[in-house]
Design a protein around this motif. Structure first.
Motif, PDB file in Angstrom:
ATOM      1  N   TYR A   1      53.848  84.209  34.057  1.00  0.00           N
ATOM      2  CA  TYR A   1      52.904  83.205  34.520  1.00  0.00           C
ATOM      3  C   TYR A   1      52.085  82.683  33.348  1.00  0.00           C
TER       4      TYR A   1
ATOM      5  N   SER B   1      48.040  80.981  33.273  1.00  0.00           N
ATOM      6  CA  SER B   1      46.938  80.915  34.228  1.00  0.00           C
ATOM      7  C   SER B   1      45.636  80.527  33.556  1.00  0.00           C
TER       8      SER B   1
ATOM      9  N   ASP C   1      41.362  79.027  40.395  1.00  0.00           N
ATOM     10  CA  ASP C   1      42.495  79.853  39.986  1.00  0.00           C
ATOM     11  C   ASP C   1      43.720  78.959  39.913  1.00  0.00           C
TER      12      ASP C   1
ATOM     13  N   THR D   1      47.303  78.923  38.569  1.00  0.00           N
ATOM     14  CA  THR D   1      48.337  79.824  38.072  1.00  0.00           C
ATOM     15  C   THR D   1      49.710  79.230  38.335  1.00  0.00           C
TER      16      THR D   1
ATOM     17  N   SER E   1      40.173  92.669  42.472  1.00  0.00           N
ATOM     18  CA  SER E   1      41.407  91.993  42.867  1.00  0.00           C
ATOM     19  C   SER E   1      42.472  93.034  43.148  1.00  0.00           C
ATOM     20  N   ASP E   2      43.402  92.673  44.005  1.00  0.00           N
ATOM     21  CA  ASP E   2      44.471  93.588  44.378  1.00  0.00           C
ATOM     22  C   ASP E   2      45.741  92.786  44.626  1.00  0.00           C
ATOM     23  N   MET E   3      46.630  92.786  43.632  1.00  0.00           N
ATOM     24  CA  MET E   3      47.925  92.136  43.753  1.00  0.00           C
ATOM     25  C   MET E   3      48.943  93.208  44.116  1.00  0.00           C
ATOM     26  N   ASN E   4      49.504  93.110  45.325  1.00  0.00           N
ATOM     27  CA  ASN E   4      50.388  94.158  45.828  1.00  0.00           C
ATOM     28  C   ASN E   4      51.626  93.526  46.445  1.00  0.00           C
ATOM     29  N   VAL E   5      52.769  93.740  45.798  1.00  0.00           N
ATOM     30  CA  VAL E   5      54.038  93.234  46.324  1.00  0.00           C
ATOM     31  C   VAL E   5      55.046  94.377  46.462  1.00  0.00           C
TER      32      VAL E   5
ATOM     33  N   ARG F   1      52.174  96.517  41.716  1.00  0.00           N
ATOM     34  CA  ARG F   1      50.797  96.400  42.185  1.00  0.00           C
ATOM     35  C   ARG F   1      49.844  96.484  40.990  1.00  0.00           C
TER      36      ARG F   1
ATOM     37  N   HIS G   1      45.765  96.870  40.937  1.00  0.00           N
ATOM     38  CA  HIS G   1      44.518  96.990  41.684  1.00  0.00           C
ATOM     39  C   HIS G   1      43.392  97.169  40.678  1.00  0.00           C
TER      40      HIS G   1
ATOM     41  N   TRP H   1      53.975  98.554  37.897  1.00  0.00           N
ATOM     42  CA  TRP H   1      54.882  97.414  37.690  1.00  0.00           C
ATOM     43  C   TRP H   1      55.903  97.731  36.632  1.00  0.00           C
TER      44      TRP H   1
END
Length: 362
Positions: free
Chosen positions: A85, A87, A101, A103, A316-320, A324, A326, A362
């Protein structure tokens, strides 16, 4: 995830600090790590073709954080092999709001969109990815960051220019992972860059001045294990001595990543020079509900003794699923004392800076 470092104030022996001063290859052709330690400039020669990668294990990023204590801008690019990415974010630290934001994601970036192999020497990285355009241009004594992207019917455009003091030192560290000789964490943290510029979103304009705004570079080229935790604290400011003279001051504290037996990513910056100290820890582990309580952080040698009074938790919490991040990036005012290499003690009072706690998968 549990912490993997030694608890606060219970170090059995002082950490070893292996300093590199000459150009040194980072990796052998089979991907094994050759260098383990730290340097005042990035002397580690990075050959990405030698990196023994798994899915998403090789990660390359240029991350810039600009703040005047009221607003914060994050400009970043990352290539994580399967994609990445670019951003640009604007955060209102007083209101505790993410204002913008912008991105742009991309896929299949393994052998394209490759950023420069060093972050603290003249280089230029300019690309167009989808709807986003950016130009990160570093010269000997200056750096320019530019980004442009449409977002929700308006244009995001930002441009920042910063000063790089002649021969400005940084801290570049290479940390191994004991479980795999091909895994490592190499970063450059460069502070104390007075910065001016604007972040525009349609008619909204946020301006920054070199009088009170600084940029910090977090540059990374890593090949990591799947799960990690870390702390990262960083700040820059002008401070005044007893004679009334103004000095550029900053600090960098990162810990809990990998094997720190050869170096810790901890130092003071003062008038462009690095003053190295040892391992640090926070007195009270903030998880799960103490992020907005005071953080006292002290080094094993007592040379870093500062307490942050939090004002904003940028959570922030990016969880796929398989991936992740956090993060609690906590901003606040720091007070206490630090000690330079020659024994000079500096008193710090209400300096704006941040420290984050991150759980990463990740």
């Amino acid at each position: 995830m549990e912490r993997t470092y030694i608890p606060f104030n219970k170090w059995k022996e002082k950490s070893k600090q292996t300093e590199y001063t000459e150009s040194t290859p980072l990796l052998a052709p089979d991907g094994s790590l050759l260098a383990k330690g730290w340097a005042r400039h990035n002397v580690f020669d990075y050959n990405r073709d030698y990196v023994k990668t798994g899915i998403m294990s090789r990660k390359e990023w240029d991350f810039y954080q600009i703040s005047d204590g009221r607003y914060m801008v994050q400009l970043s690019f990352a290539n994580i092999t399967v994609g990445g990415y670019v951003s640009a974010k604007l955060i209102d630290l007083e209101k505790g709001e993410l204002v913008v934001d912008a991105t742009q994601l991309f896929l299949f970036g393994k052998n394209r969109l490759v950023p420069p192999s060093k972050g603290d020497v003249p280089n230029r990285f300019a690309e167009k990815i989808g709807k986003a355009e950016f130009d990160f241009d570093t010269k000997e004594t200056s750096r320019r960051l530019w980004f442009k992207m449409p977002l929700k019917g308006k244009m995001v455009e930002c441009e920042f220019n910063m000063d790089i003091m002649p021969d400005l030192e940084n801290i570049t560290t290479v940390l191994p992972f004991a479980e795999d000789r091909t895994k490592y964490f190499m970063t450059t943290k460069q502070n104390c860059m007075p910065c001016e510029g604007t972040f525009k979103y349609g008619d909204y304009v946020c301006s920054f001045s070199k009088e009170d705004s600084f940029c910090a570079l977090d540059w990374g080229r890593v090949n990591t294990v799947h799960k990690m935790v870390w702390y990262w604290g960083n700040g820059s400011a002008y401070i005044t001595d007893e004679k009334g003279d103004k000095h550029l001051f900053g600090f960098e504290i990162t810990w809990a990543i990998g094997d720190e037996s050869n170096a810790t990513e901890t130092c003071i910056f003062y008038d462009g020079k690095v003053h190295k100290f040892g391992a640090v820890d926070v007195e009270t582990f903030p998880k799960p509900d103490k992020y907005m309580e005071p953080w006292r952080i002290i080094s094993e040698d007592g040379r870093f003794n500062l307490t942050m009074k939090p004002t904003f938790d940028h959570h922030s919490d990016m969880n796929v699923g398989v991936a992740r991040m956090h993060s609690h990036q906590v901003h606040g005012l720091w007070s206490g004392d630090v000690t330079l290499d020659d024994g000079t003690k500096l008193e710090i009072k209400d300096m704006y800076a941040f420290c984050e706690y991150v759980e990463n998968k990740w």
